[in-house]
Design a protein around this motif. Structure first.
Motif, PDB file in Angstrom:
ATOM      1  N   PHE A 156       1.130  -1.252  -0.139  1.00 46.27           N
ATOM      2  CA  PHE A 156       0.047  -0.066   0.077  1.00 46.27           C
ATOM      3  C   PHE A 156       0.770   1.052  -0.024  1.00 46.27           C
ATOM      4  CE2 PHE A 156      -0.620  -1.041   4.583  1.00 46.27           C
ATOM      5  CZ  PHE A 156       0.140   0.096   5.341  1.00 46.27           C
ATOM      6  N   SER A 183       1.872   1.732  -3.690  1.00 48.12           N
ATOM      7  CA  SER A 183       0.655   2.056  -4.301  1.00 48.12           C
ATOM      8  C   SER A 183       0.356   3.722  -4.109  1.00 48.12           C
ATOM      9  CB  SER A 183      -0.647   1.460  -3.925  1.00 48.12           C
ATOM     10  OG  SER A 183      -0.479   0.140  -4.148  1.00 48.12           O
ATOM     11  N   TYR A 201       2.270   9.243   0.903  1.00 47.97           N
ATOM     12  CA  TYR A 201       2.923   7.949   1.391  1.00 47.97           C
ATOM     13  C   TYR A 201       3.697   8.036   2.481  1.00 47.97           C
ATOM     14  CZ  TYR A 201       6.951   9.663  -0.984  1.00 47.97           C
ATOM     15  OH  TYR A 201       8.101  10.433  -1.102  1.00 47.97           O
ATOM     16  N   LEU A 212      -8.136   6.792   0.347  1.00 49.10           N
ATOM     17  CA  LEU A 212      -7.841   5.732  -0.700  1.00 49.10           C
ATOM     18  C   LEU A 212      -6.990   4.734  -0.033  1.00 49.10           C
ATOM     19  CD1 LEU A 212      -8.450   4.407  -3.194  1.00 49.10           C
ATOM     20  CD2 LEU A 212      -6.659   5.905  -4.172  1.00 49.10           C
ATOM     21  N   LEU A 213      -5.726   5.092   0.640  1.00 49.42           N
ATOM     22  CA  LEU A 213      -5.028   4.165   1.374  1.00 49.42           C
ATOM     23  C   LEU A 213      -5.537   3.072   2.400  1.00 49.42           C
ATOM     24  CD1 LEU A 213      -1.894   3.761   0.598  1.00 49.42           C
ATOM     25  CD2 LEU A 213      -1.307   5.232   2.574  1.00 49.42           C
ATOM     26  N   ILE A 266      -6.722   0.636   0.215  1.00 45.28           N
ATOM     27  CA  ILE A 266      -5.842  -0.550  -0.356  1.00 45.28           C
ATOM     28  C   ILE A 266      -5.138  -1.303   0.522  1.00 45.28           C
ATOM     29  CG2 ILE A 266      -3.698  -0.322  -1.311  1.00 45.28           C
ATOM     30  CD1 ILE A 266      -4.064   2.363  -2.860  1.00 45.28           C
ATOM     31  N   LEU A 286      -7.641  -4.380   1.234  1.00 49.24           N
ATOM     32  CA  LEU A 286      -7.621  -5.175   0.433  1.00 49.24           C
ATOM     33  C   LEU A 286      -6.300  -6.024   0.398  1.00 49.24           C
ATOM     34  CD1 LEU A 286      -8.750  -3.107  -2.745  1.00 49.24           C
ATOM     35  CD2 LEU A 286     -10.066  -4.921  -1.579  1.00 49.24           C
ATOM     36  N   ALA A 287      -5.145  -5.250   0.631  1.00 49.93           N
ATOM     37  CA  ALA A 287      -3.690  -6.005   0.910  1.00 49.93           C
ATOM     38  C   ALA A 287      -3.607  -6.886   2.119  1.00 49.93           C
ATOM     39  CB  ALA A 287      -2.415  -5.109   0.922  1.00 49.93           C
ATOM     40  N   SER A 289      -1.898   2.646   7.570  1.00 48.52           N
ATOM     41  CA  SER A 289      -2.461   3.213   6.324  1.00 48.52           C
ATOM     42  C   SER A 289      -3.151   4.426   6.386  1.00 48.52           C
ATOM     43  CB  SER A 289      -3.221   2.140   5.844  1.00 48.52           C
ATOM     44  OG  SER A 289      -4.297   2.042   6.410  1.00 48.52           O
TER      45      SER A 289
END
Length: 297
Positions: free
Chosen positions: A71, A74, A101, A226-227, A230, A233-234, A252
């Motif tokens: 993530f 990403s 990030y 968004l992070l 993600i 999902l990760a 995140s």
């Protein structure tokens, strides 16, 4: 207690730091020295304390570390689209893209400490320690146009790496720290998070908000909204569960690190924009983090 309520004391300290600096009661020079003191003197003992006596299972943590790398990478790629999208010059883009990030370890450790105590701090310390070299290579690479010397310098002087590597070495090597010395380390560690959060608030700056509203909104949407999606999902894809999943999700959703501003100024990037990213990210996280904690944990 509702997990979202755990954030209230941490954000109150950030707001207190902001109000204290704006009051003018302490000289402006104090705050730069205070931030340096927390970062280089208090923070390594916090990490050492969390890891030196923790019950570690490094093999079990590997899926969490892989999820963190996934993530984080990403966010870096998505954030990089801001340069052509908003036609940013390289110094502004490189300074501001850190907002997509980089993560504020003070807030992350405070939240995990409240959620899971010392095991929570040890777990997120492993994750942060693994990601710190990654995000520094990303940031320094863009700010210095690939200067390897700059990357190595920033990595070697990073106190997070000092604290984590020394704590892991003590733990894995079976080093016995004498009780009086460990008590002194404990006192330093106890001061790190409250003072760190106060300095985060003191560092909030608003100069470039109007000038760069578009990219600021873009980077913050990636970092804070968004992070975490993600990361869900990760962690699901890699089978991360329990405390490891909790640490990954908390990381995140963290606001941008204040070190993004320091690094940008030191490497001739756009310091005003980096400060605006940190400021908007921190203030927005006061809304998004409670929501994300309530939804995802």
């Amino acid at each position: 207690m509702d997990t979202a309520l755990i954030l209230i004391p941490d954000f109150l300290l950030i707001l207190f730091g902001f109000a204290l600096r704006r009051s003018g009661w302490l000289a402006p020079a104090f705050w730069a020295e205070a931030e340096k003191f927390v970062y280089f003197v208090l923070f390594p003992p916090l990490l050492f304390r969390a890891l030196a006596r923790a019950q570690l299972d490094l093999a079990a943590s590997l899926p969490m570390l892989a999820a963190g790398l996934l993530f984080t990478a990403s966010a870096f790629v998505l954030g990089s689209a801001a340069k052509p999208l908003f036609r940013l010059p390289q110094p502004s883009f490189a300074a501001g893209n850190q907002g997509a990030y980089r993560f504020n370890t003070y807030v992350g450790f405070a939240v995990m400490g409240s959620l899971a105590g010392e095991p929570g701090i040890a777990t997120i310390a492993l994750l942060c320690g693994s990601m710190v070299p990654v995000v520094n290579v990303m940031a320094v690479g863009q700010l210095a146009h690939g200067s390897e010397r700059g990357m190595l310098y920033e990595l070697l002087r990073n106190p997070i790496i000092w604290g984590i590597s020394s704590g892991l070495a003590a733990n894995l090597g079976g080093l016995h720290v004498p009780a009086p010395l460990f008590a002194a380390i404990d006192h330093l560690a106890a001061a790190a998070l409250p003072l760190g959060l106060i300095t985060v608030g003191a560092g909030l700056r608003f100069a470039a908000l109007r000038r760069h509203a578009g990219p600021l909104l873009y980077w913050n949407a990636i970092k804070l909204l968004l992070l975490p999606a993600i990361a869900v999902l990760a962690t699901g894809l890699l089978g991360v569960s329990g405390l490891y999943r909790q640490a990954a999700l908390v990381m995140s959703m963290l606001p941008t690190a204040t070190s993004a501003y320091i690094l940008a100024v030191r490497m001739q990037g756009d310091g005003e924009l980096a400060a605006a990213v940190v400021t908007t990210s921190t203030l927005a996280a006061m809304v998004t983090m409670p929501l994300m904690l309530a939804l995802l944990l």
